[in-house]
Write a protein that holds these residues in place. Structure first.
Motif, short mmCIF file in Angstrom:
data_model
loop_
_atom_site.label_atom_id
_atom_site.label_comp_id
_atom_site.label_asym_id
_atom_site.label_seq_id
_atom_site.Cartn_x
_atom_site.Cartn_y
_atom_site.Cartn_z
N ASP B 62 0.86 -1.16 0.00
CA ASP B 62 0.00 0.00 0.00
C ASP B 62 0.91 1.22 0.00
O ASP B 62 1.95 1.23 0.64
CB ASP B 62 -0.94 0.02 1.20
N SER B 63 0.52 2.21 -0.74
CA SER B 63 1.36 3.41 -0.72
C SER B 63 0.49 4.62 -0.41
O SER B 63 -0.74 4.56 -0.49
CB SER B 63 2.12 3.57 -2.03
N GLY B 64 1.14 5.68 -0.01
CA GLY B 64 0.39 6.86 0.39
C GLY B 64 1.23 8.12 0.19
O GLY B 64 2.45 8.04 0.02
N LEU B 65 0.55 9.23 0.19
CA LEU B 65 1.21 10.51 0.01
C LEU B 65 0.68 11.46 1.07
O LEU B 65 -0.51 11.80 1.06
CB LEU B 65 0.90 11.05 -1.39
N GLY B 66 1.56 11.83 2.01
CA GLY B 66 1.12 12.69 3.10
C GLY B 66 1.59 14.11 2.92
O GLY B 66 2.71 14.35 2.45
N PHE B 67 0.75 15.07 3.28
CA PHE B 67 1.13 16.48 3.22
C PHE B 67 1.45 16.95 4.64
O PHE B 67 0.65 16.71 5.57
CB PHE B 67 -0.02 17.33 2.69
N ALA B 68 2.56 17.64 4.82
CA ALA B 68 2.93 18.16 6.14
C ALA B 68 1.84 19.12 6.65
O ALA B 68 1.47 19.08 7.82
CB ALA B 68 4.28 18.87 6.08
N ALA B 69 1.31 19.94 5.75
CA ALA B 69 0.30 20.94 6.15
C ALA B 69 -0.98 20.27 6.65
O ALA B 69 -1.77 20.89 7.37
CB ALA B 69 -0.04 21.86 4.98
N TRP B 70 -1.20 19.02 6.26
CA TRP B 70 -2.40 18.28 6.68
C TRP B 70 -2.03 17.20 7.68
O TRP B 70 -2.80 16.25 7.89
CB TRP B 70 -3.10 17.65 5.49
N ASN B 71 -0.89 17.32 8.26
CA ASN B 71 -0.44 16.38 9.29
C ASN B 71 -0.49 14.92 8.82
O ASN B 71 -0.93 14.03 9.54
CB ASN B 71 -1.31 16.56 10.55
N GLY B 72 -0.04 14.72 7.59
CA GLY B 72 0.08 13.34 7.08
C GLY B 72 -1.03 12.88 6.16
O GLY B 72 -0.92 11.84 5.51
N LEU B 73 -2.09 13.62 6.08
CA LEU B 73 -3.15 13.27 5.12
C LEU B 73 -2.86 13.92 3.77
O LEU B 73 -2.08 14.84 3.75
CB LEU B 73 -4.51 13.74 5.65
N PRO B 74 -3.44 13.48 2.65
CA PRO B 74 -4.41 12.40 2.52
C PRO B 74 -3.83 11.01 2.79
O PRO B 74 -4.61 10.09 2.99
CB PRO B 74 -4.89 12.53 1.08
N GLY B 75 -2.51 10.83 2.80
CA GLY B 75 -1.93 9.55 3.19
C GLY B 75 -2.56 8.38 2.46
O GLY B 75 -2.55 8.35 1.22
N PRO B 76 -3.16 7.42 3.20
CA PRO B 76 -3.70 6.23 2.53
C PRO B 76 -4.88 6.54 1.61
O PRO B 76 -5.25 5.71 0.80
CB PRO B 76 -4.16 5.34 3.70
N TYR B 77 -5.46 7.75 1.73
CA TYR B 77 -6.65 8.07 0.93
C TYR B 77 -6.32 8.80 -0.36
O TYR B 77 -7.22 9.20 -1.09
CB TYR B 77 -7.63 8.90 1.78
N VAL B 78 -5.02 8.98 -0.64
CA VAL B 78 -4.65 9.79 -1.80
C VAL B 78 -5.24 9.25 -3.09
O VAL B 78 -5.60 10.02 -3.98
CB VAL B 78 -3.11 9.96 -1.90
N LYS B 79 -5.39 7.92 -3.20
CA LYS B 79 -5.90 7.38 -4.48
C LYS B 79 -7.33 7.82 -4.75
O LYS B 79 -7.72 8.00 -5.90
CB LYS B 79 -5.79 5.86 -4.53
#
Lengths: 184, 184
Positions: B62-79
């Motif tokens: 599973d991969s994810g992309l976290g934004f620092a400004a969003w404290n790690g989100l969208p993370g697993p929900y990026v797709k």
């Protein structure tokens, strides 16, 4: 028919009681939530699992907040944003878009041995520039229902419950249950 | 030990083969993904279910992309954002924040009858102002790895695979599997 509402949220259970004007029985199960594109799919899957465990008629609720600029997201994932990034960040994440329109949704998924019903309540509105108000819960402080300029959190419980997505969903579910009971 | 990679993504399977320098066996199961705060939790839960169905050692990614400004989100929900809102909207959602830093994560969850391993690969970077480049897949066109100014999608496959979060995760998993095999 006695129904049990499956929720871990005191606030959601309280609002349901206020809207229905009656005490509501409640169960707190740790139900896994699947990832899905819509709040409906998440709720239906949870209801299936809740019925399997409780073996009696039950309702699960899922709510979501969709942004028009994001084509309906964060939707079912809004609670993760709320918790991790906070409401302030949710407001700012729309600052790059001219469109701040938003839709609040509440889905009530009913499941019994022989029946499966999904009632949806929606209300249109927009996302405030910054959180405002101290009432309500969740993302109430950033959602401004259409036709006014106050957030849900700036309204009294009665004002919110008179127009909310949750009210509409419970009314719809009541209507569906009545039709089903009459048809049996 | 022969391992099967469980993924529905041609692109992820191809990158794994390129990184490992060997053909990799692949299974495509429809696995439900739970909602969780981290990519690790999502992958571990999927691996448990994959092993239950396949009854042989397997790896899910599973991969994810976290934004620092969003404290790690969208993370697993990026797709879901990618599919519903698009990459352009993901870029613009950070326009209200001074901080465009981002972390790309890849989690490989290994599961066999007796062992459970979770390897994580991370790479720091930032989110481009707008999507750029035509290589790669997913959100490659908006992620700019630290130390350069090109997105993953502006790199050749070899350049990306030399530094990527996926490369790091596979190397970590290889190391863990080696230690485990030696210890038995």
């Amino acid at each position: 028919m006695r129904i049990v509402l499956v929720t871990g949220s005191d606030a959601k259970a309280r609002e349901a009681s206020e809207i229905l004007g009656t005490e509501i029985e409640r169960a707190d199960l740790e139900l896994p939530e699947i990832q899905a594109a819509t709040v409906e799919d998440v709720a239906r899957e949870k209801a299936r699992e809740a019925f399997r465990r409780l073996e009696r008629a039950c309702v699960v609720e899922d709510s979501g907040l969709g942004f028009a600029a994001w084509n309906g997201l964060p939707g079912p994932y809004v609670k993760w944003f709320e918790r991790a990034a906070g409401l302030e960040a949710l407001c700012r994440s729309l600052d790059g878009f001219p469109d701040r329109r938003s839709t609040a949704s509440c889905v009530l998924a009913f499941r019994s041995e022989t029946q499966q019903l999904t009632a949806v309540g929606r209300i249109e509105g927009s996302i405030a520039r910054a959180p405002r108000g101290s009432g309500g819960f969740g993302w109430d402080a950033i959602f401004v229902p259409e036709g006014g300029d106050r957030t849900f959190a700036e309204m009294s419980a009665a004002e919110k419950n008179a127009i909310s997505h949750r009210r509409k969903a419970w009314e719809e579910l009541r209507r569906m249950l009545r039709l089903w009971q009459e048809g049996r």
